[in-house]
Scaffold this active site. Structure first.
Site, short mmCIF file in Angstrom:
data_model
loop_
_atom_site.label_atom_id
_atom_site.label_comp_id
_atom_site.label_asym_id
_atom_site.label_seq_id
_atom_site.Cartn_x
_atom_site.Cartn_y
_atom_site.Cartn_z
N ILE A 116 38.12 37.77 -119.87
CA ILE A 116 38.29 36.34 -120.09
C ILE A 116 38.14 36.04 -121.59
CG2 ILE A 116 37.66 34.01 -119.36
CD1 ILE A 116 36.17 35.26 -116.98
N PRO A 117 39.13 36.43 -122.39
CA PRO A 117 39.06 36.05 -123.80
C PRO A 117 39.09 34.52 -123.90
CG PRO A 117 41.16 37.12 -123.30
CD PRO A 117 40.33 37.17 -122.07
N HIS A 118 38.30 33.97 -124.81
CA HIS A 118 38.17 32.52 -124.85
C HIS A 118 37.72 32.05 -126.23
CE1 HIS A 118 34.29 34.23 -123.69
NE2 HIS A 118 33.75 33.25 -124.39
N ALA A 119 37.91 30.74 -126.46
CA ALA A 119 37.45 30.11 -127.69
C ALA A 119 37.41 28.61 -127.49
CB ALA A 119 38.37 30.45 -128.86
#
Length: 153
Positions: free
Chosen positions: A67-70
Site C-alpha cells: 500500500i504505497p501512500h502519501a
C-alpha cells in the site's frame, strides 16, 4: 464525514490488470500515471511524495499486498489506484513474499485521520484469504474494481 466505500476513492480507469513494471518503482509510477489528476506537475509531485515514503520503509504489508501512500496538499480529495502485477514484484516485504496486489493511496494533507482509516481498510484486504485469491485471479480491471468497490473505509 459520511460513510465511504473504496468505490468513492477508486475509478475503473485507475485499476491496472495486469499492472506493468518489474520493480516497486515501476509499479508506483504506473499507478500514479492512472490517478485522475490532469496536471502533469501535480502528478510528478505525487510520484515524488509516494516514492519518498516508500524509500523511508517498504509499504508491503504481507500476503503479497503493498500500500504505497502519501499525503499531499496538492490533492483536494482522496485518490486510489489499484494494480495486479503481471509478475510478482519484490517490495522488500517483512514476510519475504513478493507483491502481486498494489493499492496506491494519496490523500489531502489536511485529512490525516481519513488517511489512517483508509490504510486500515486496505490492510484488512490482506487478511481476507478468499478475497485475495479472487483479486489475484482477476483478469479484468472492472472485475477487480467490483471485488473491492463495496468495502467500507
Amino acid at each position: 464525514m459520511p460513510s465511504r466505500t473504496l468505490a468513492d476513492l477508486l475509478r475503473v480507469e485507475s485499476v491496472l490488470v495486469p499492472m506493468p513494471g518489474a520493480t516497486r518503482e515501476n509499479a508506483i509510477t504506473a499507478l500514479v500515471a492512472v490517478l485522475p489528476v490532469g496536471d502533469p506537475v501535480v502528478k510528478r509531485e505525487l510520484l515524488a511524495a509516494v516514492l519518498a515514503r516508500e524509500a523511508a520503509g517498504s509499504t508491503a504489508i504481507g500476503e503479497g499486498v503493498a500500500i504505497p501512500h502519501a499525503r499531499s496538499p496538492r490533492v483536494s480529495v482522496p485518490l486510489l489506484a489499484v494494480g495486479r502485477a503481471a509478475a510478482p514484484i519484490d517490495f522488500h516485504a517483512a514476510d519475504g513474499l513478493p507483491v502481486t496486489l498494489v493499492f496506491l493511496l494519496v490523500v489531502p494533507a489536511a485529512e490525516p485521520s481519513f488517511h489512517l482509516k483508509t490504510l486500515a481498510a486496505l490492510s484488512r484486504i490482506a487478511s481476507d484469504k478468499d478475497l485475495l485469491r479472487r483479486l489475484n485471479a482477476s483478469a479484468d480491471p472492472r472485475h477487480l474494481f467490483e471485488l473491492i468497490a463495496s468495502r467500507p473505509v
